[in-house]
Write an enzyme that holds these catalytic residues in place. Structure first.
Site, PDB file in Angstrom:
ATOM      1  CB  THR A  81      -0.940   0.000   1.209  1.00 20.72           C
ATOM      2  OG1 THR A  81      -1.625  -1.255   1.280  1.00 20.72           O
ATOM      3  CG2 THR A  81      -1.954   1.118   1.109  1.00 20.72           C
ATOM      4  CG  ASP A  82       3.601   2.658   3.207  1.00 21.92           C
ATOM      5  OD1 ASP A  82       2.641   3.444   3.339  1.00 21.92           O
ATOM      6  OD2 ASP A  82       4.278   2.257   4.162  1.00 21.92           O
ATOM      7  CG  LEU A  83       6.339  -0.337  -1.792  1.00 28.05           C
ATOM      8  CD1 LEU A  83       6.719  -1.780  -2.110  1.00 28.05           C
ATOM      9  CD2 LEU A  83       7.570   0.557  -1.861  1.00 28.05           C
TER      10      LEU A  83
END
Length: 414
Positions: free
Chosen positions: A186-188
């Site tokens: 999700t961050d990436l």
């Protein structure tokens, strides 16, 4: 393991990014921009820096094999940047950020909603001094809505955003239950979407002279990247479930145990399925009317998959891969990370790179996957030491004298 593009033009060589973000989503975006040639100035807290500087072990090692202070986690998302330490809680630090924003095309930040407004460093404030500024905020839940002020972390968002509900073994099988992805997807992905949004905003600015505000939220990204899983629900009203290493819509499209390991078999059409069972000396499974088409195979998966599993166990992994590749059936091994970097294709593509580093001597990194013929993504600078470029940037970009820099340091502003 080197990457050399000296003398090659840079797609974003005319762009400067003031990066106030830390951890992963924001830094992943700014590293993409740096790889494409932007001058990225990373602002960090004096004496502490980006949180991920302390997220070790493992750490980069020096020439003698000893650990340095540079965590491998930090190295993964911060190449190509210049590190400047500024305490934005001080009036002097806030003034420096405003001065740097005047010289920037993009500001990137991931502070809690409203936090930078207290310092006069929010979009509305900086727009007054830089009207064509592109300002990108990355938060867990966005700038509005009932969750806007909550802290958002990748793990939490993977759960809240539905990813963990479809990741992991089936509930009716041993080991069943929700699982997060092995990397912070999700961050990436938020970093990747932020990169796209920043580039689109810069293109708009170049055409119209208008800057704009970008509101990126981890939850928005996670819901968007549900892709076919989200579409399946919206068009059926039925919440998808976990399928482990199988696929909800395609059979067979999963892992199988061989005589000595595991393989992935991904039959994307009926012809590939027929070749798979013929290669396995089970033409009867191709002739069976229950398995003639993919919708029928999905309907009868509980009957078909055990039969295929028995078939696959009769040969080794390498035998299956060689035989299936020969007839055009997509398949492959399940590599651990060590095997990934020893893979002949990964080596041939030069995915691993090595860069000079002031503390470690050399650091090993993964090159950008963006392959461009005229303006290749390139890593000119290694991940910086904390505050490595403070004096350089303040002197060369803002015209501060050595005496002024010393005074700022004495006040704790840098």
């Amino acid at each position: 393991m080197t990457q050399a593009f000296s003398g090659m033009p840079k797609a974003l060589g005319h762009i400067r990014v003031l990066d106030l973000s830390r951890v992963l989503a924001g830094p992943w975006c700014s590293q993409n921009l740096a790889d494409l040639g932007a001058d990225v100035i990373k602002i960090e807290r004096p004496g502490v820096g980006d949180d991920t500087r302390a997220w070790g072990p493992p750490y980069a090692r020096d020439a003698d094999g000893n650990n340095t202070s540079e965590a491998a986690y930090f190295l993964t998302a911060n190449r190509g940047k210049r590190s400047v330490t500024v305490d934005i809680a001080t009036p002097e630090g806030q003034a420096l950020i405003r001065d740097l924003a005047r010289e920037a095309d993009v500001v990137l930040e991931n502070y809690k909603v409203g936090q930078l407004k207290r310092y006069g460093l929010d979009y509305a404030s900086l727009k007054e001094i830089k009207p064509d500024l592109v300002y990108c905020s990355v938060t867990g839940f966005g700038q509005d809505g009932p969750y806007a002020h909550r802290a958002g972390y990748d793990f939490l968002i993977q759960g809240m955003g539905g990813l963990m509900s479809v990741t992991g073994e089936r509930d009716d099988l041993p080991g069943g239950g929700p699982q997060k992805a092995g990397v912070a997807l999700t961050d990436l992905m938020t970093g990747m979407y932020a990169t796209v949004a920043v580039l689109a905003a810069l293109t708009h600015r170049d055409r119209t002279g208008q800057g704009q505000y970008i509101d990126m939220a981890l939850l928005d990204t996670q819901v968007a990247m549900l892709a076919n899983v989200g579409s399946n629900y919206l068009n059926s009203g039925k919440a998808p479930k976990r399928w482990g290493n199988a696929h909800a819509n395609i059979v067979p499209y999963q892992t199988f145990a061989c005589a000595d390991g595991h393989i992935i078999v991904a039959t994307g059409n009926d012809g590939q399925y027929q070749k798979f069972v013929e290669t396995g000396a089970r033409p009867d499974l191709g002739a069976d009317p229950r398995f003639a088409t993919n919708p029928l195979r999905v309907q009868h998966r509980d009957v078909l998959v055990p039969l295929l599993a028995e078939m696959v166990k009769t040969r080794t992994r390498d035998e299956w891969i060689a035989q299936l590749e020969a007839v055009g059936v997509p398949c492959g091994p399940i590599n651990d990370v060590g095997e990934v970097f020893e893979n002949e294709q990964v080596k041939a593509r030069g995915v691993a790179i090595e860069m000079d580093h002031p503390a470690a001597g050399k650091v090993k990194l993964v090159r950008s996957p963006m392959r461009m013929s005229l303006t290749p993504a390139q890593a000119d600078l290694p991940p910086p030491m904390l505050g490595q470029h403070t004096d350089e940037v303040l002197r060369d970009l803002l015209g501060r004298s050595d005496e002024e820099i010393a005074a700022l340091r004495a006040k704790g502003a840098i």
